[in-house]
Structure formats: structure tokens, C-alpha cells
Design a protein around this motif. Sequence first.
Motif, PDB file in Angstrom:
ATOM      1  N   PRO A  74       0.804  -1.236   0.000  1.00  0.00           N
ATOM      2  CA  PRO A  74       0.000   0.000   0.000  1.00  0.00           C
ATOM      3  C   PRO A  74       0.829   1.274   0.000  1.00  0.00           C
ATOM      4  CG  PRO A  74      -0.947  -1.601   1.510  1.00  0.00           C
ATOM      5  CD  PRO A  74       0.384  -2.150   1.084  1.00  0.00           C
ATOM      6  N   GLU A  75       1.966   1.275   0.702  1.00  0.00           N
ATOM      7  CA  GLU A  75       2.795   2.478   0.770  1.00  0.00           C
ATOM      8  C   GLU A  75       3.371   2.848  -0.591  1.00  0.00           C
ATOM      9  OE1 GLU A  75       3.220   4.423   3.395  1.00  0.00           O
ATOM     10  OE2 GLU A  75       1.971   3.165   4.685  1.00  0.00           O
ATOM     11  N   GLU A  76       3.472   1.859  -1.479  1.00  0.00           N
ATOM     12  CA  GLU A  76       4.024   2.093  -2.813  1.00  0.00           C
ATOM     13  C   GLU A  76       2.945   2.094  -3.897  1.00  0.00           C
ATOM     14  OE1 GLU A  76       7.162   2.766  -3.426  1.00  0.00           O
ATOM     15  OE2 GLU A  76       7.956   2.401  -1.410  1.00  0.00           O
ATOM     16  N   ASP A  77       1.676   1.916  -3.499  1.00  0.00           N
ATOM     17  CA  ASP A  77       0.577   1.834  -4.463  1.00  0.00           C
ATOM     18  C   ASP A  77       0.846   0.754  -5.511  1.00  0.00           C
ATOM     19  OD1 ASP A  77      -0.965   3.864  -3.315  1.00  0.00           O
ATOM     20  OD2 ASP A  77       0.098   5.419  -4.424  1.00  0.00           O
ATOM     21  N   LEU A  78       1.378  -0.377  -5.037  1.00  0.00           N
ATOM     22  CA  LEU A  78       1.843  -1.416  -5.941  1.00  0.00           C
ATOM     23  C   LEU A  78       1.290  -2.776  -5.517  1.00  0.00           C
ATOM     24  CD1 LEU A  78       3.838  -1.355  -8.377  1.00  0.00           C
ATOM     25  CD2 LEU A  78       5.617  -2.099  -6.788  1.00  0.00           C
ATOM     26  N   GLY A 129       7.272   4.374 -11.907  1.00  0.00           N
ATOM     27  CA  GLY A 129       5.856   4.612 -12.173  1.00  0.00           C
ATOM     28  C   GLY A 129       5.213   3.497 -12.954  1.00  0.00           C
ATOM     29  N   ASP A 130       4.346   3.883 -13.884  1.00  0.00           N
ATOM     30  CA  ASP A 130       3.626   2.897 -14.667  1.00  0.00           C
ATOM     31  C   ASP A 130       4.461   2.280 -15.777  1.00  0.00           C
ATOM     32  OD1 ASP A 130       1.514   3.405 -13.065  1.00  0.00           O
ATOM     33  OD2 ASP A 130       0.295   4.474 -14.544  1.00  0.00           O
ATOM     34  N   LYS A 131       5.745   2.662 -15.847  1.00  0.00           N
ATOM     35  CA  LYS A 131       6.643   2.059 -16.837  1.00  0.00           C
ATOM     36  C   LYS A 131       7.544   0.995 -16.225  1.00  0.00           C
ATOM     37  CE  LYS A 131       6.683   6.041 -19.958  1.00  0.00           C
ATOM     38  NZ  LYS A 131       7.516   7.029 -20.702  1.00  0.00           N
ATOM     39  N   ARG A 132       7.275   0.641 -14.983  1.00  0.00           N
ATOM     40  CA  ARG A 132       8.086  -0.399 -14.336  1.00  0.00           C
ATOM     41  C   ARG A 132       7.902  -1.750 -15.012  1.00  0.00           C
ATOM     42  NH1 ARG A 132       6.613   1.355  -8.189  1.00  0.00           N
ATOM     43  NH2 ARG A 132       4.702   1.956  -9.298  1.00  0.00           N
TER      44      ARG A 132
END
Length: 394
Positions: A179-183, A264-267
Motif C-alpha cells: 500500500p505504501e508504494e501503491d503497488l 511509475g507505470d513504466k516499471r
Amino acid sequence: NYDGFRIFDISKPKAPKTVAQVLCPGSQNDISVSGDLLFLSTDSSRSDSSCNSTTQPATEKSSWEGIKVFDISDKQNPKYVAAVETACGSHTHTLVPERKNVYVYVSSYSPNAAYPDCQPPHDGISVIKVPRKAPEKAAVVGFPVLFPGEGPDGGGNPGGPTNPGVSKTTGCHDITVLPEEDLAAGACMGDGILFSIKNPEKPKVIDRVQDNVNFAFWHSATFNQKANKVVFTDELGGGGAATCTAEIGPNRGADGVYDIVGKGDKRKLVFRSYFKIPRHQGPTEVCVAHNGSLIPVEGKDIMVQAWYQGGVSVWDFTDSASPQEIAYFERGPVDTERLTTAGPWSAYYYNGYIYSNDIAKGFDVLKIDDKRTNPAKRVHLPELNVQTQPDYFD
């Protein structure tokens, strides 16, 4: 367990006590807890949502599967407060807790055209919103499709015969969130995925990987603390086979260690290595990579993991290209004459001890004393759900 759930008092780890035992049949009965709320997964077709239900064919529209919610503010007397039906039931679930609400990601799979409430392709997860102050209002708020595709089979891994020995993706088995990483990371049968949970009601897939050579069934996922690695486990043999033999080898039925690169969303997920316990088990010992958790040592990536009759393994993946086992606990074969399912189903580190669920023996509490893991004893958490990984060093 399949009959319900138990609550233990572990304030004295060397002498755990049963506080409550609740009869509420329905596999698998996976559990998570957030504050005074306990969530229970039901992944078997039942006559209704009550704890007095009986088995009933999934071909009947009135059958029920899903999530049950209990109030455990009184640990000795849990109170059943809500039930939410979900498509294909709930094999496992994962919590995304917020101050006012708890979001529940429900993983389930194996749809069938003959099941009214479990239709193919079922390439997604159910998202349930549970208001903390009114859990009886819990409800499904979405079904994000993680593997979009045309046709009845959706867009997940097609499995055999296209990819022999690989499970067809018809949903996810397990999801772990940071949750802390929104991942989040999803272990989804024939696929491994990485997705963003910035909007918890609408998770977004940002990368997807497959291993059609050595992985049979993507079972679970564990992040490291820095969120730049994830470990996926392969449940080769479905938890019912002797897969830790010399004949199977070191790469099949193993953990896969992936680096997370980019921002971000490019990971992206980049494969680095396999890890498997370095001790061959006998042909009668069911052995499989199964549930585990991080041991919170700052600057290191160490986890503990259950391997059924392979025992409990502690291993270091700080060097993601060269993971190494540093400790283990094993009882040996339960039966040397016939194949037997036994041994640790899960092994989780919590506040200085390892708590393990042995299929045949029951509840184990293990202590590890090692200079490489002893720094973790300084980390104390009031609450832990392994699939909701905390920021240990915040």
C-alpha cells in the motif's frame, strides 16, 4: 481450516493458547484481519452463506461462494456480520486497508460454462468495499479485467497444448499489495503481473510476465522492502506431488526472483534467478514452494517460506541473481511407503518468531537465532497480513 477458523493467543509464543474455534465449513477459509474485522474466503459451492450451510453443486444458481466478514472485537466470541457473493467464489483474498474502508481483492479461478455464477473467461478479480463502521454494507464495487482479450478464453496464458505443462490463466491465485508504494503483484496461474493500486477500486496492470519453460502454476508473490524485487512461487503438482526430487531438478517447482526496473507505470519485471531448497526430498514426500513472508532486516532481502514436507526454509535474495538458503527446519518424511500430503503449508515471521501451519502436525512456533536475521527482532508490528506487506521501517 476447511471447517472454519481458530484464534490463538500468542502473547507467550512458547505457550500459544486457543481462544476461540469457529465452525463455518467451506474451503479454503483463508483469513485476513484488519482491526476488529476478520475476512474469510469460501471457495466451495454452498447451499447458502450461513455457517450452517451444506455442499451444493455450482451448477445450481442458488449456490453461494464468496467472502464472509466477522467482528472479532470480542476474541472469545466472534460475530458473523456480513457475506458477499463473488464470481467463482474466493480461493484467496488480499486487503487494501484505508481509514474508513477496507478494500478486499478476491482471487478465484476455474470458471465453467455450466456454472451460472462462474462464467468464462473470468480473467479478473472482484473488488469488495467494506465500511469499517458498517461492515454489514460490504459489497462488490468492481470486477477489473486483468487479462483483456477477445473470445471465450480471454487474454491470459492459454496453457496447454500451446504451452504444455503450464496452467491456463482463468483468474488469479493470490495477490500481494504494498500500500505504501501503491503497488501490487499477482500470481495468476499462467501469468505473473505487476499492477498499480493508486485507485484501489480500479487496479491497473503495468507489466506481465510468463515462464513457459519452468513454471506450471503461478501461486503467490512477495515483494522486498524497497519494492525493487518480487518473488513468485510455482506450485508445481498443485500441492500434491513430490516435486523436490533430483529428477525434477532445481528450476521446476521453484521460486522465481524478479527485479522491478523503471519508475511509475513504466516499471517492468526482469527475471534474475530461481531458488529451490537445496535438499532433495523422497518420492513419498509432497513438497512444493508455498506461503512465506519477509523477515524484516534493513538493507537485506530475507524471507521465510513453507515447503510442505520440504520443511521451513529461510533464504536470502539480497543478490537477486544468486539467492542462498541460510537456515531450515524439517521433520522428515511422514510416511516412507506412500505419497503423503503433510508438512508446513505456511511460515510467517512476526515479531521475533516464525508461525507455521503444519498440515499434519498443527500449529508450530519456531525461533530463529542468527546474526543475519536477529536485527529483525527490533521490528514490532501491532498487526500483520502477509499479503498486505507493511512498510517495516517507516
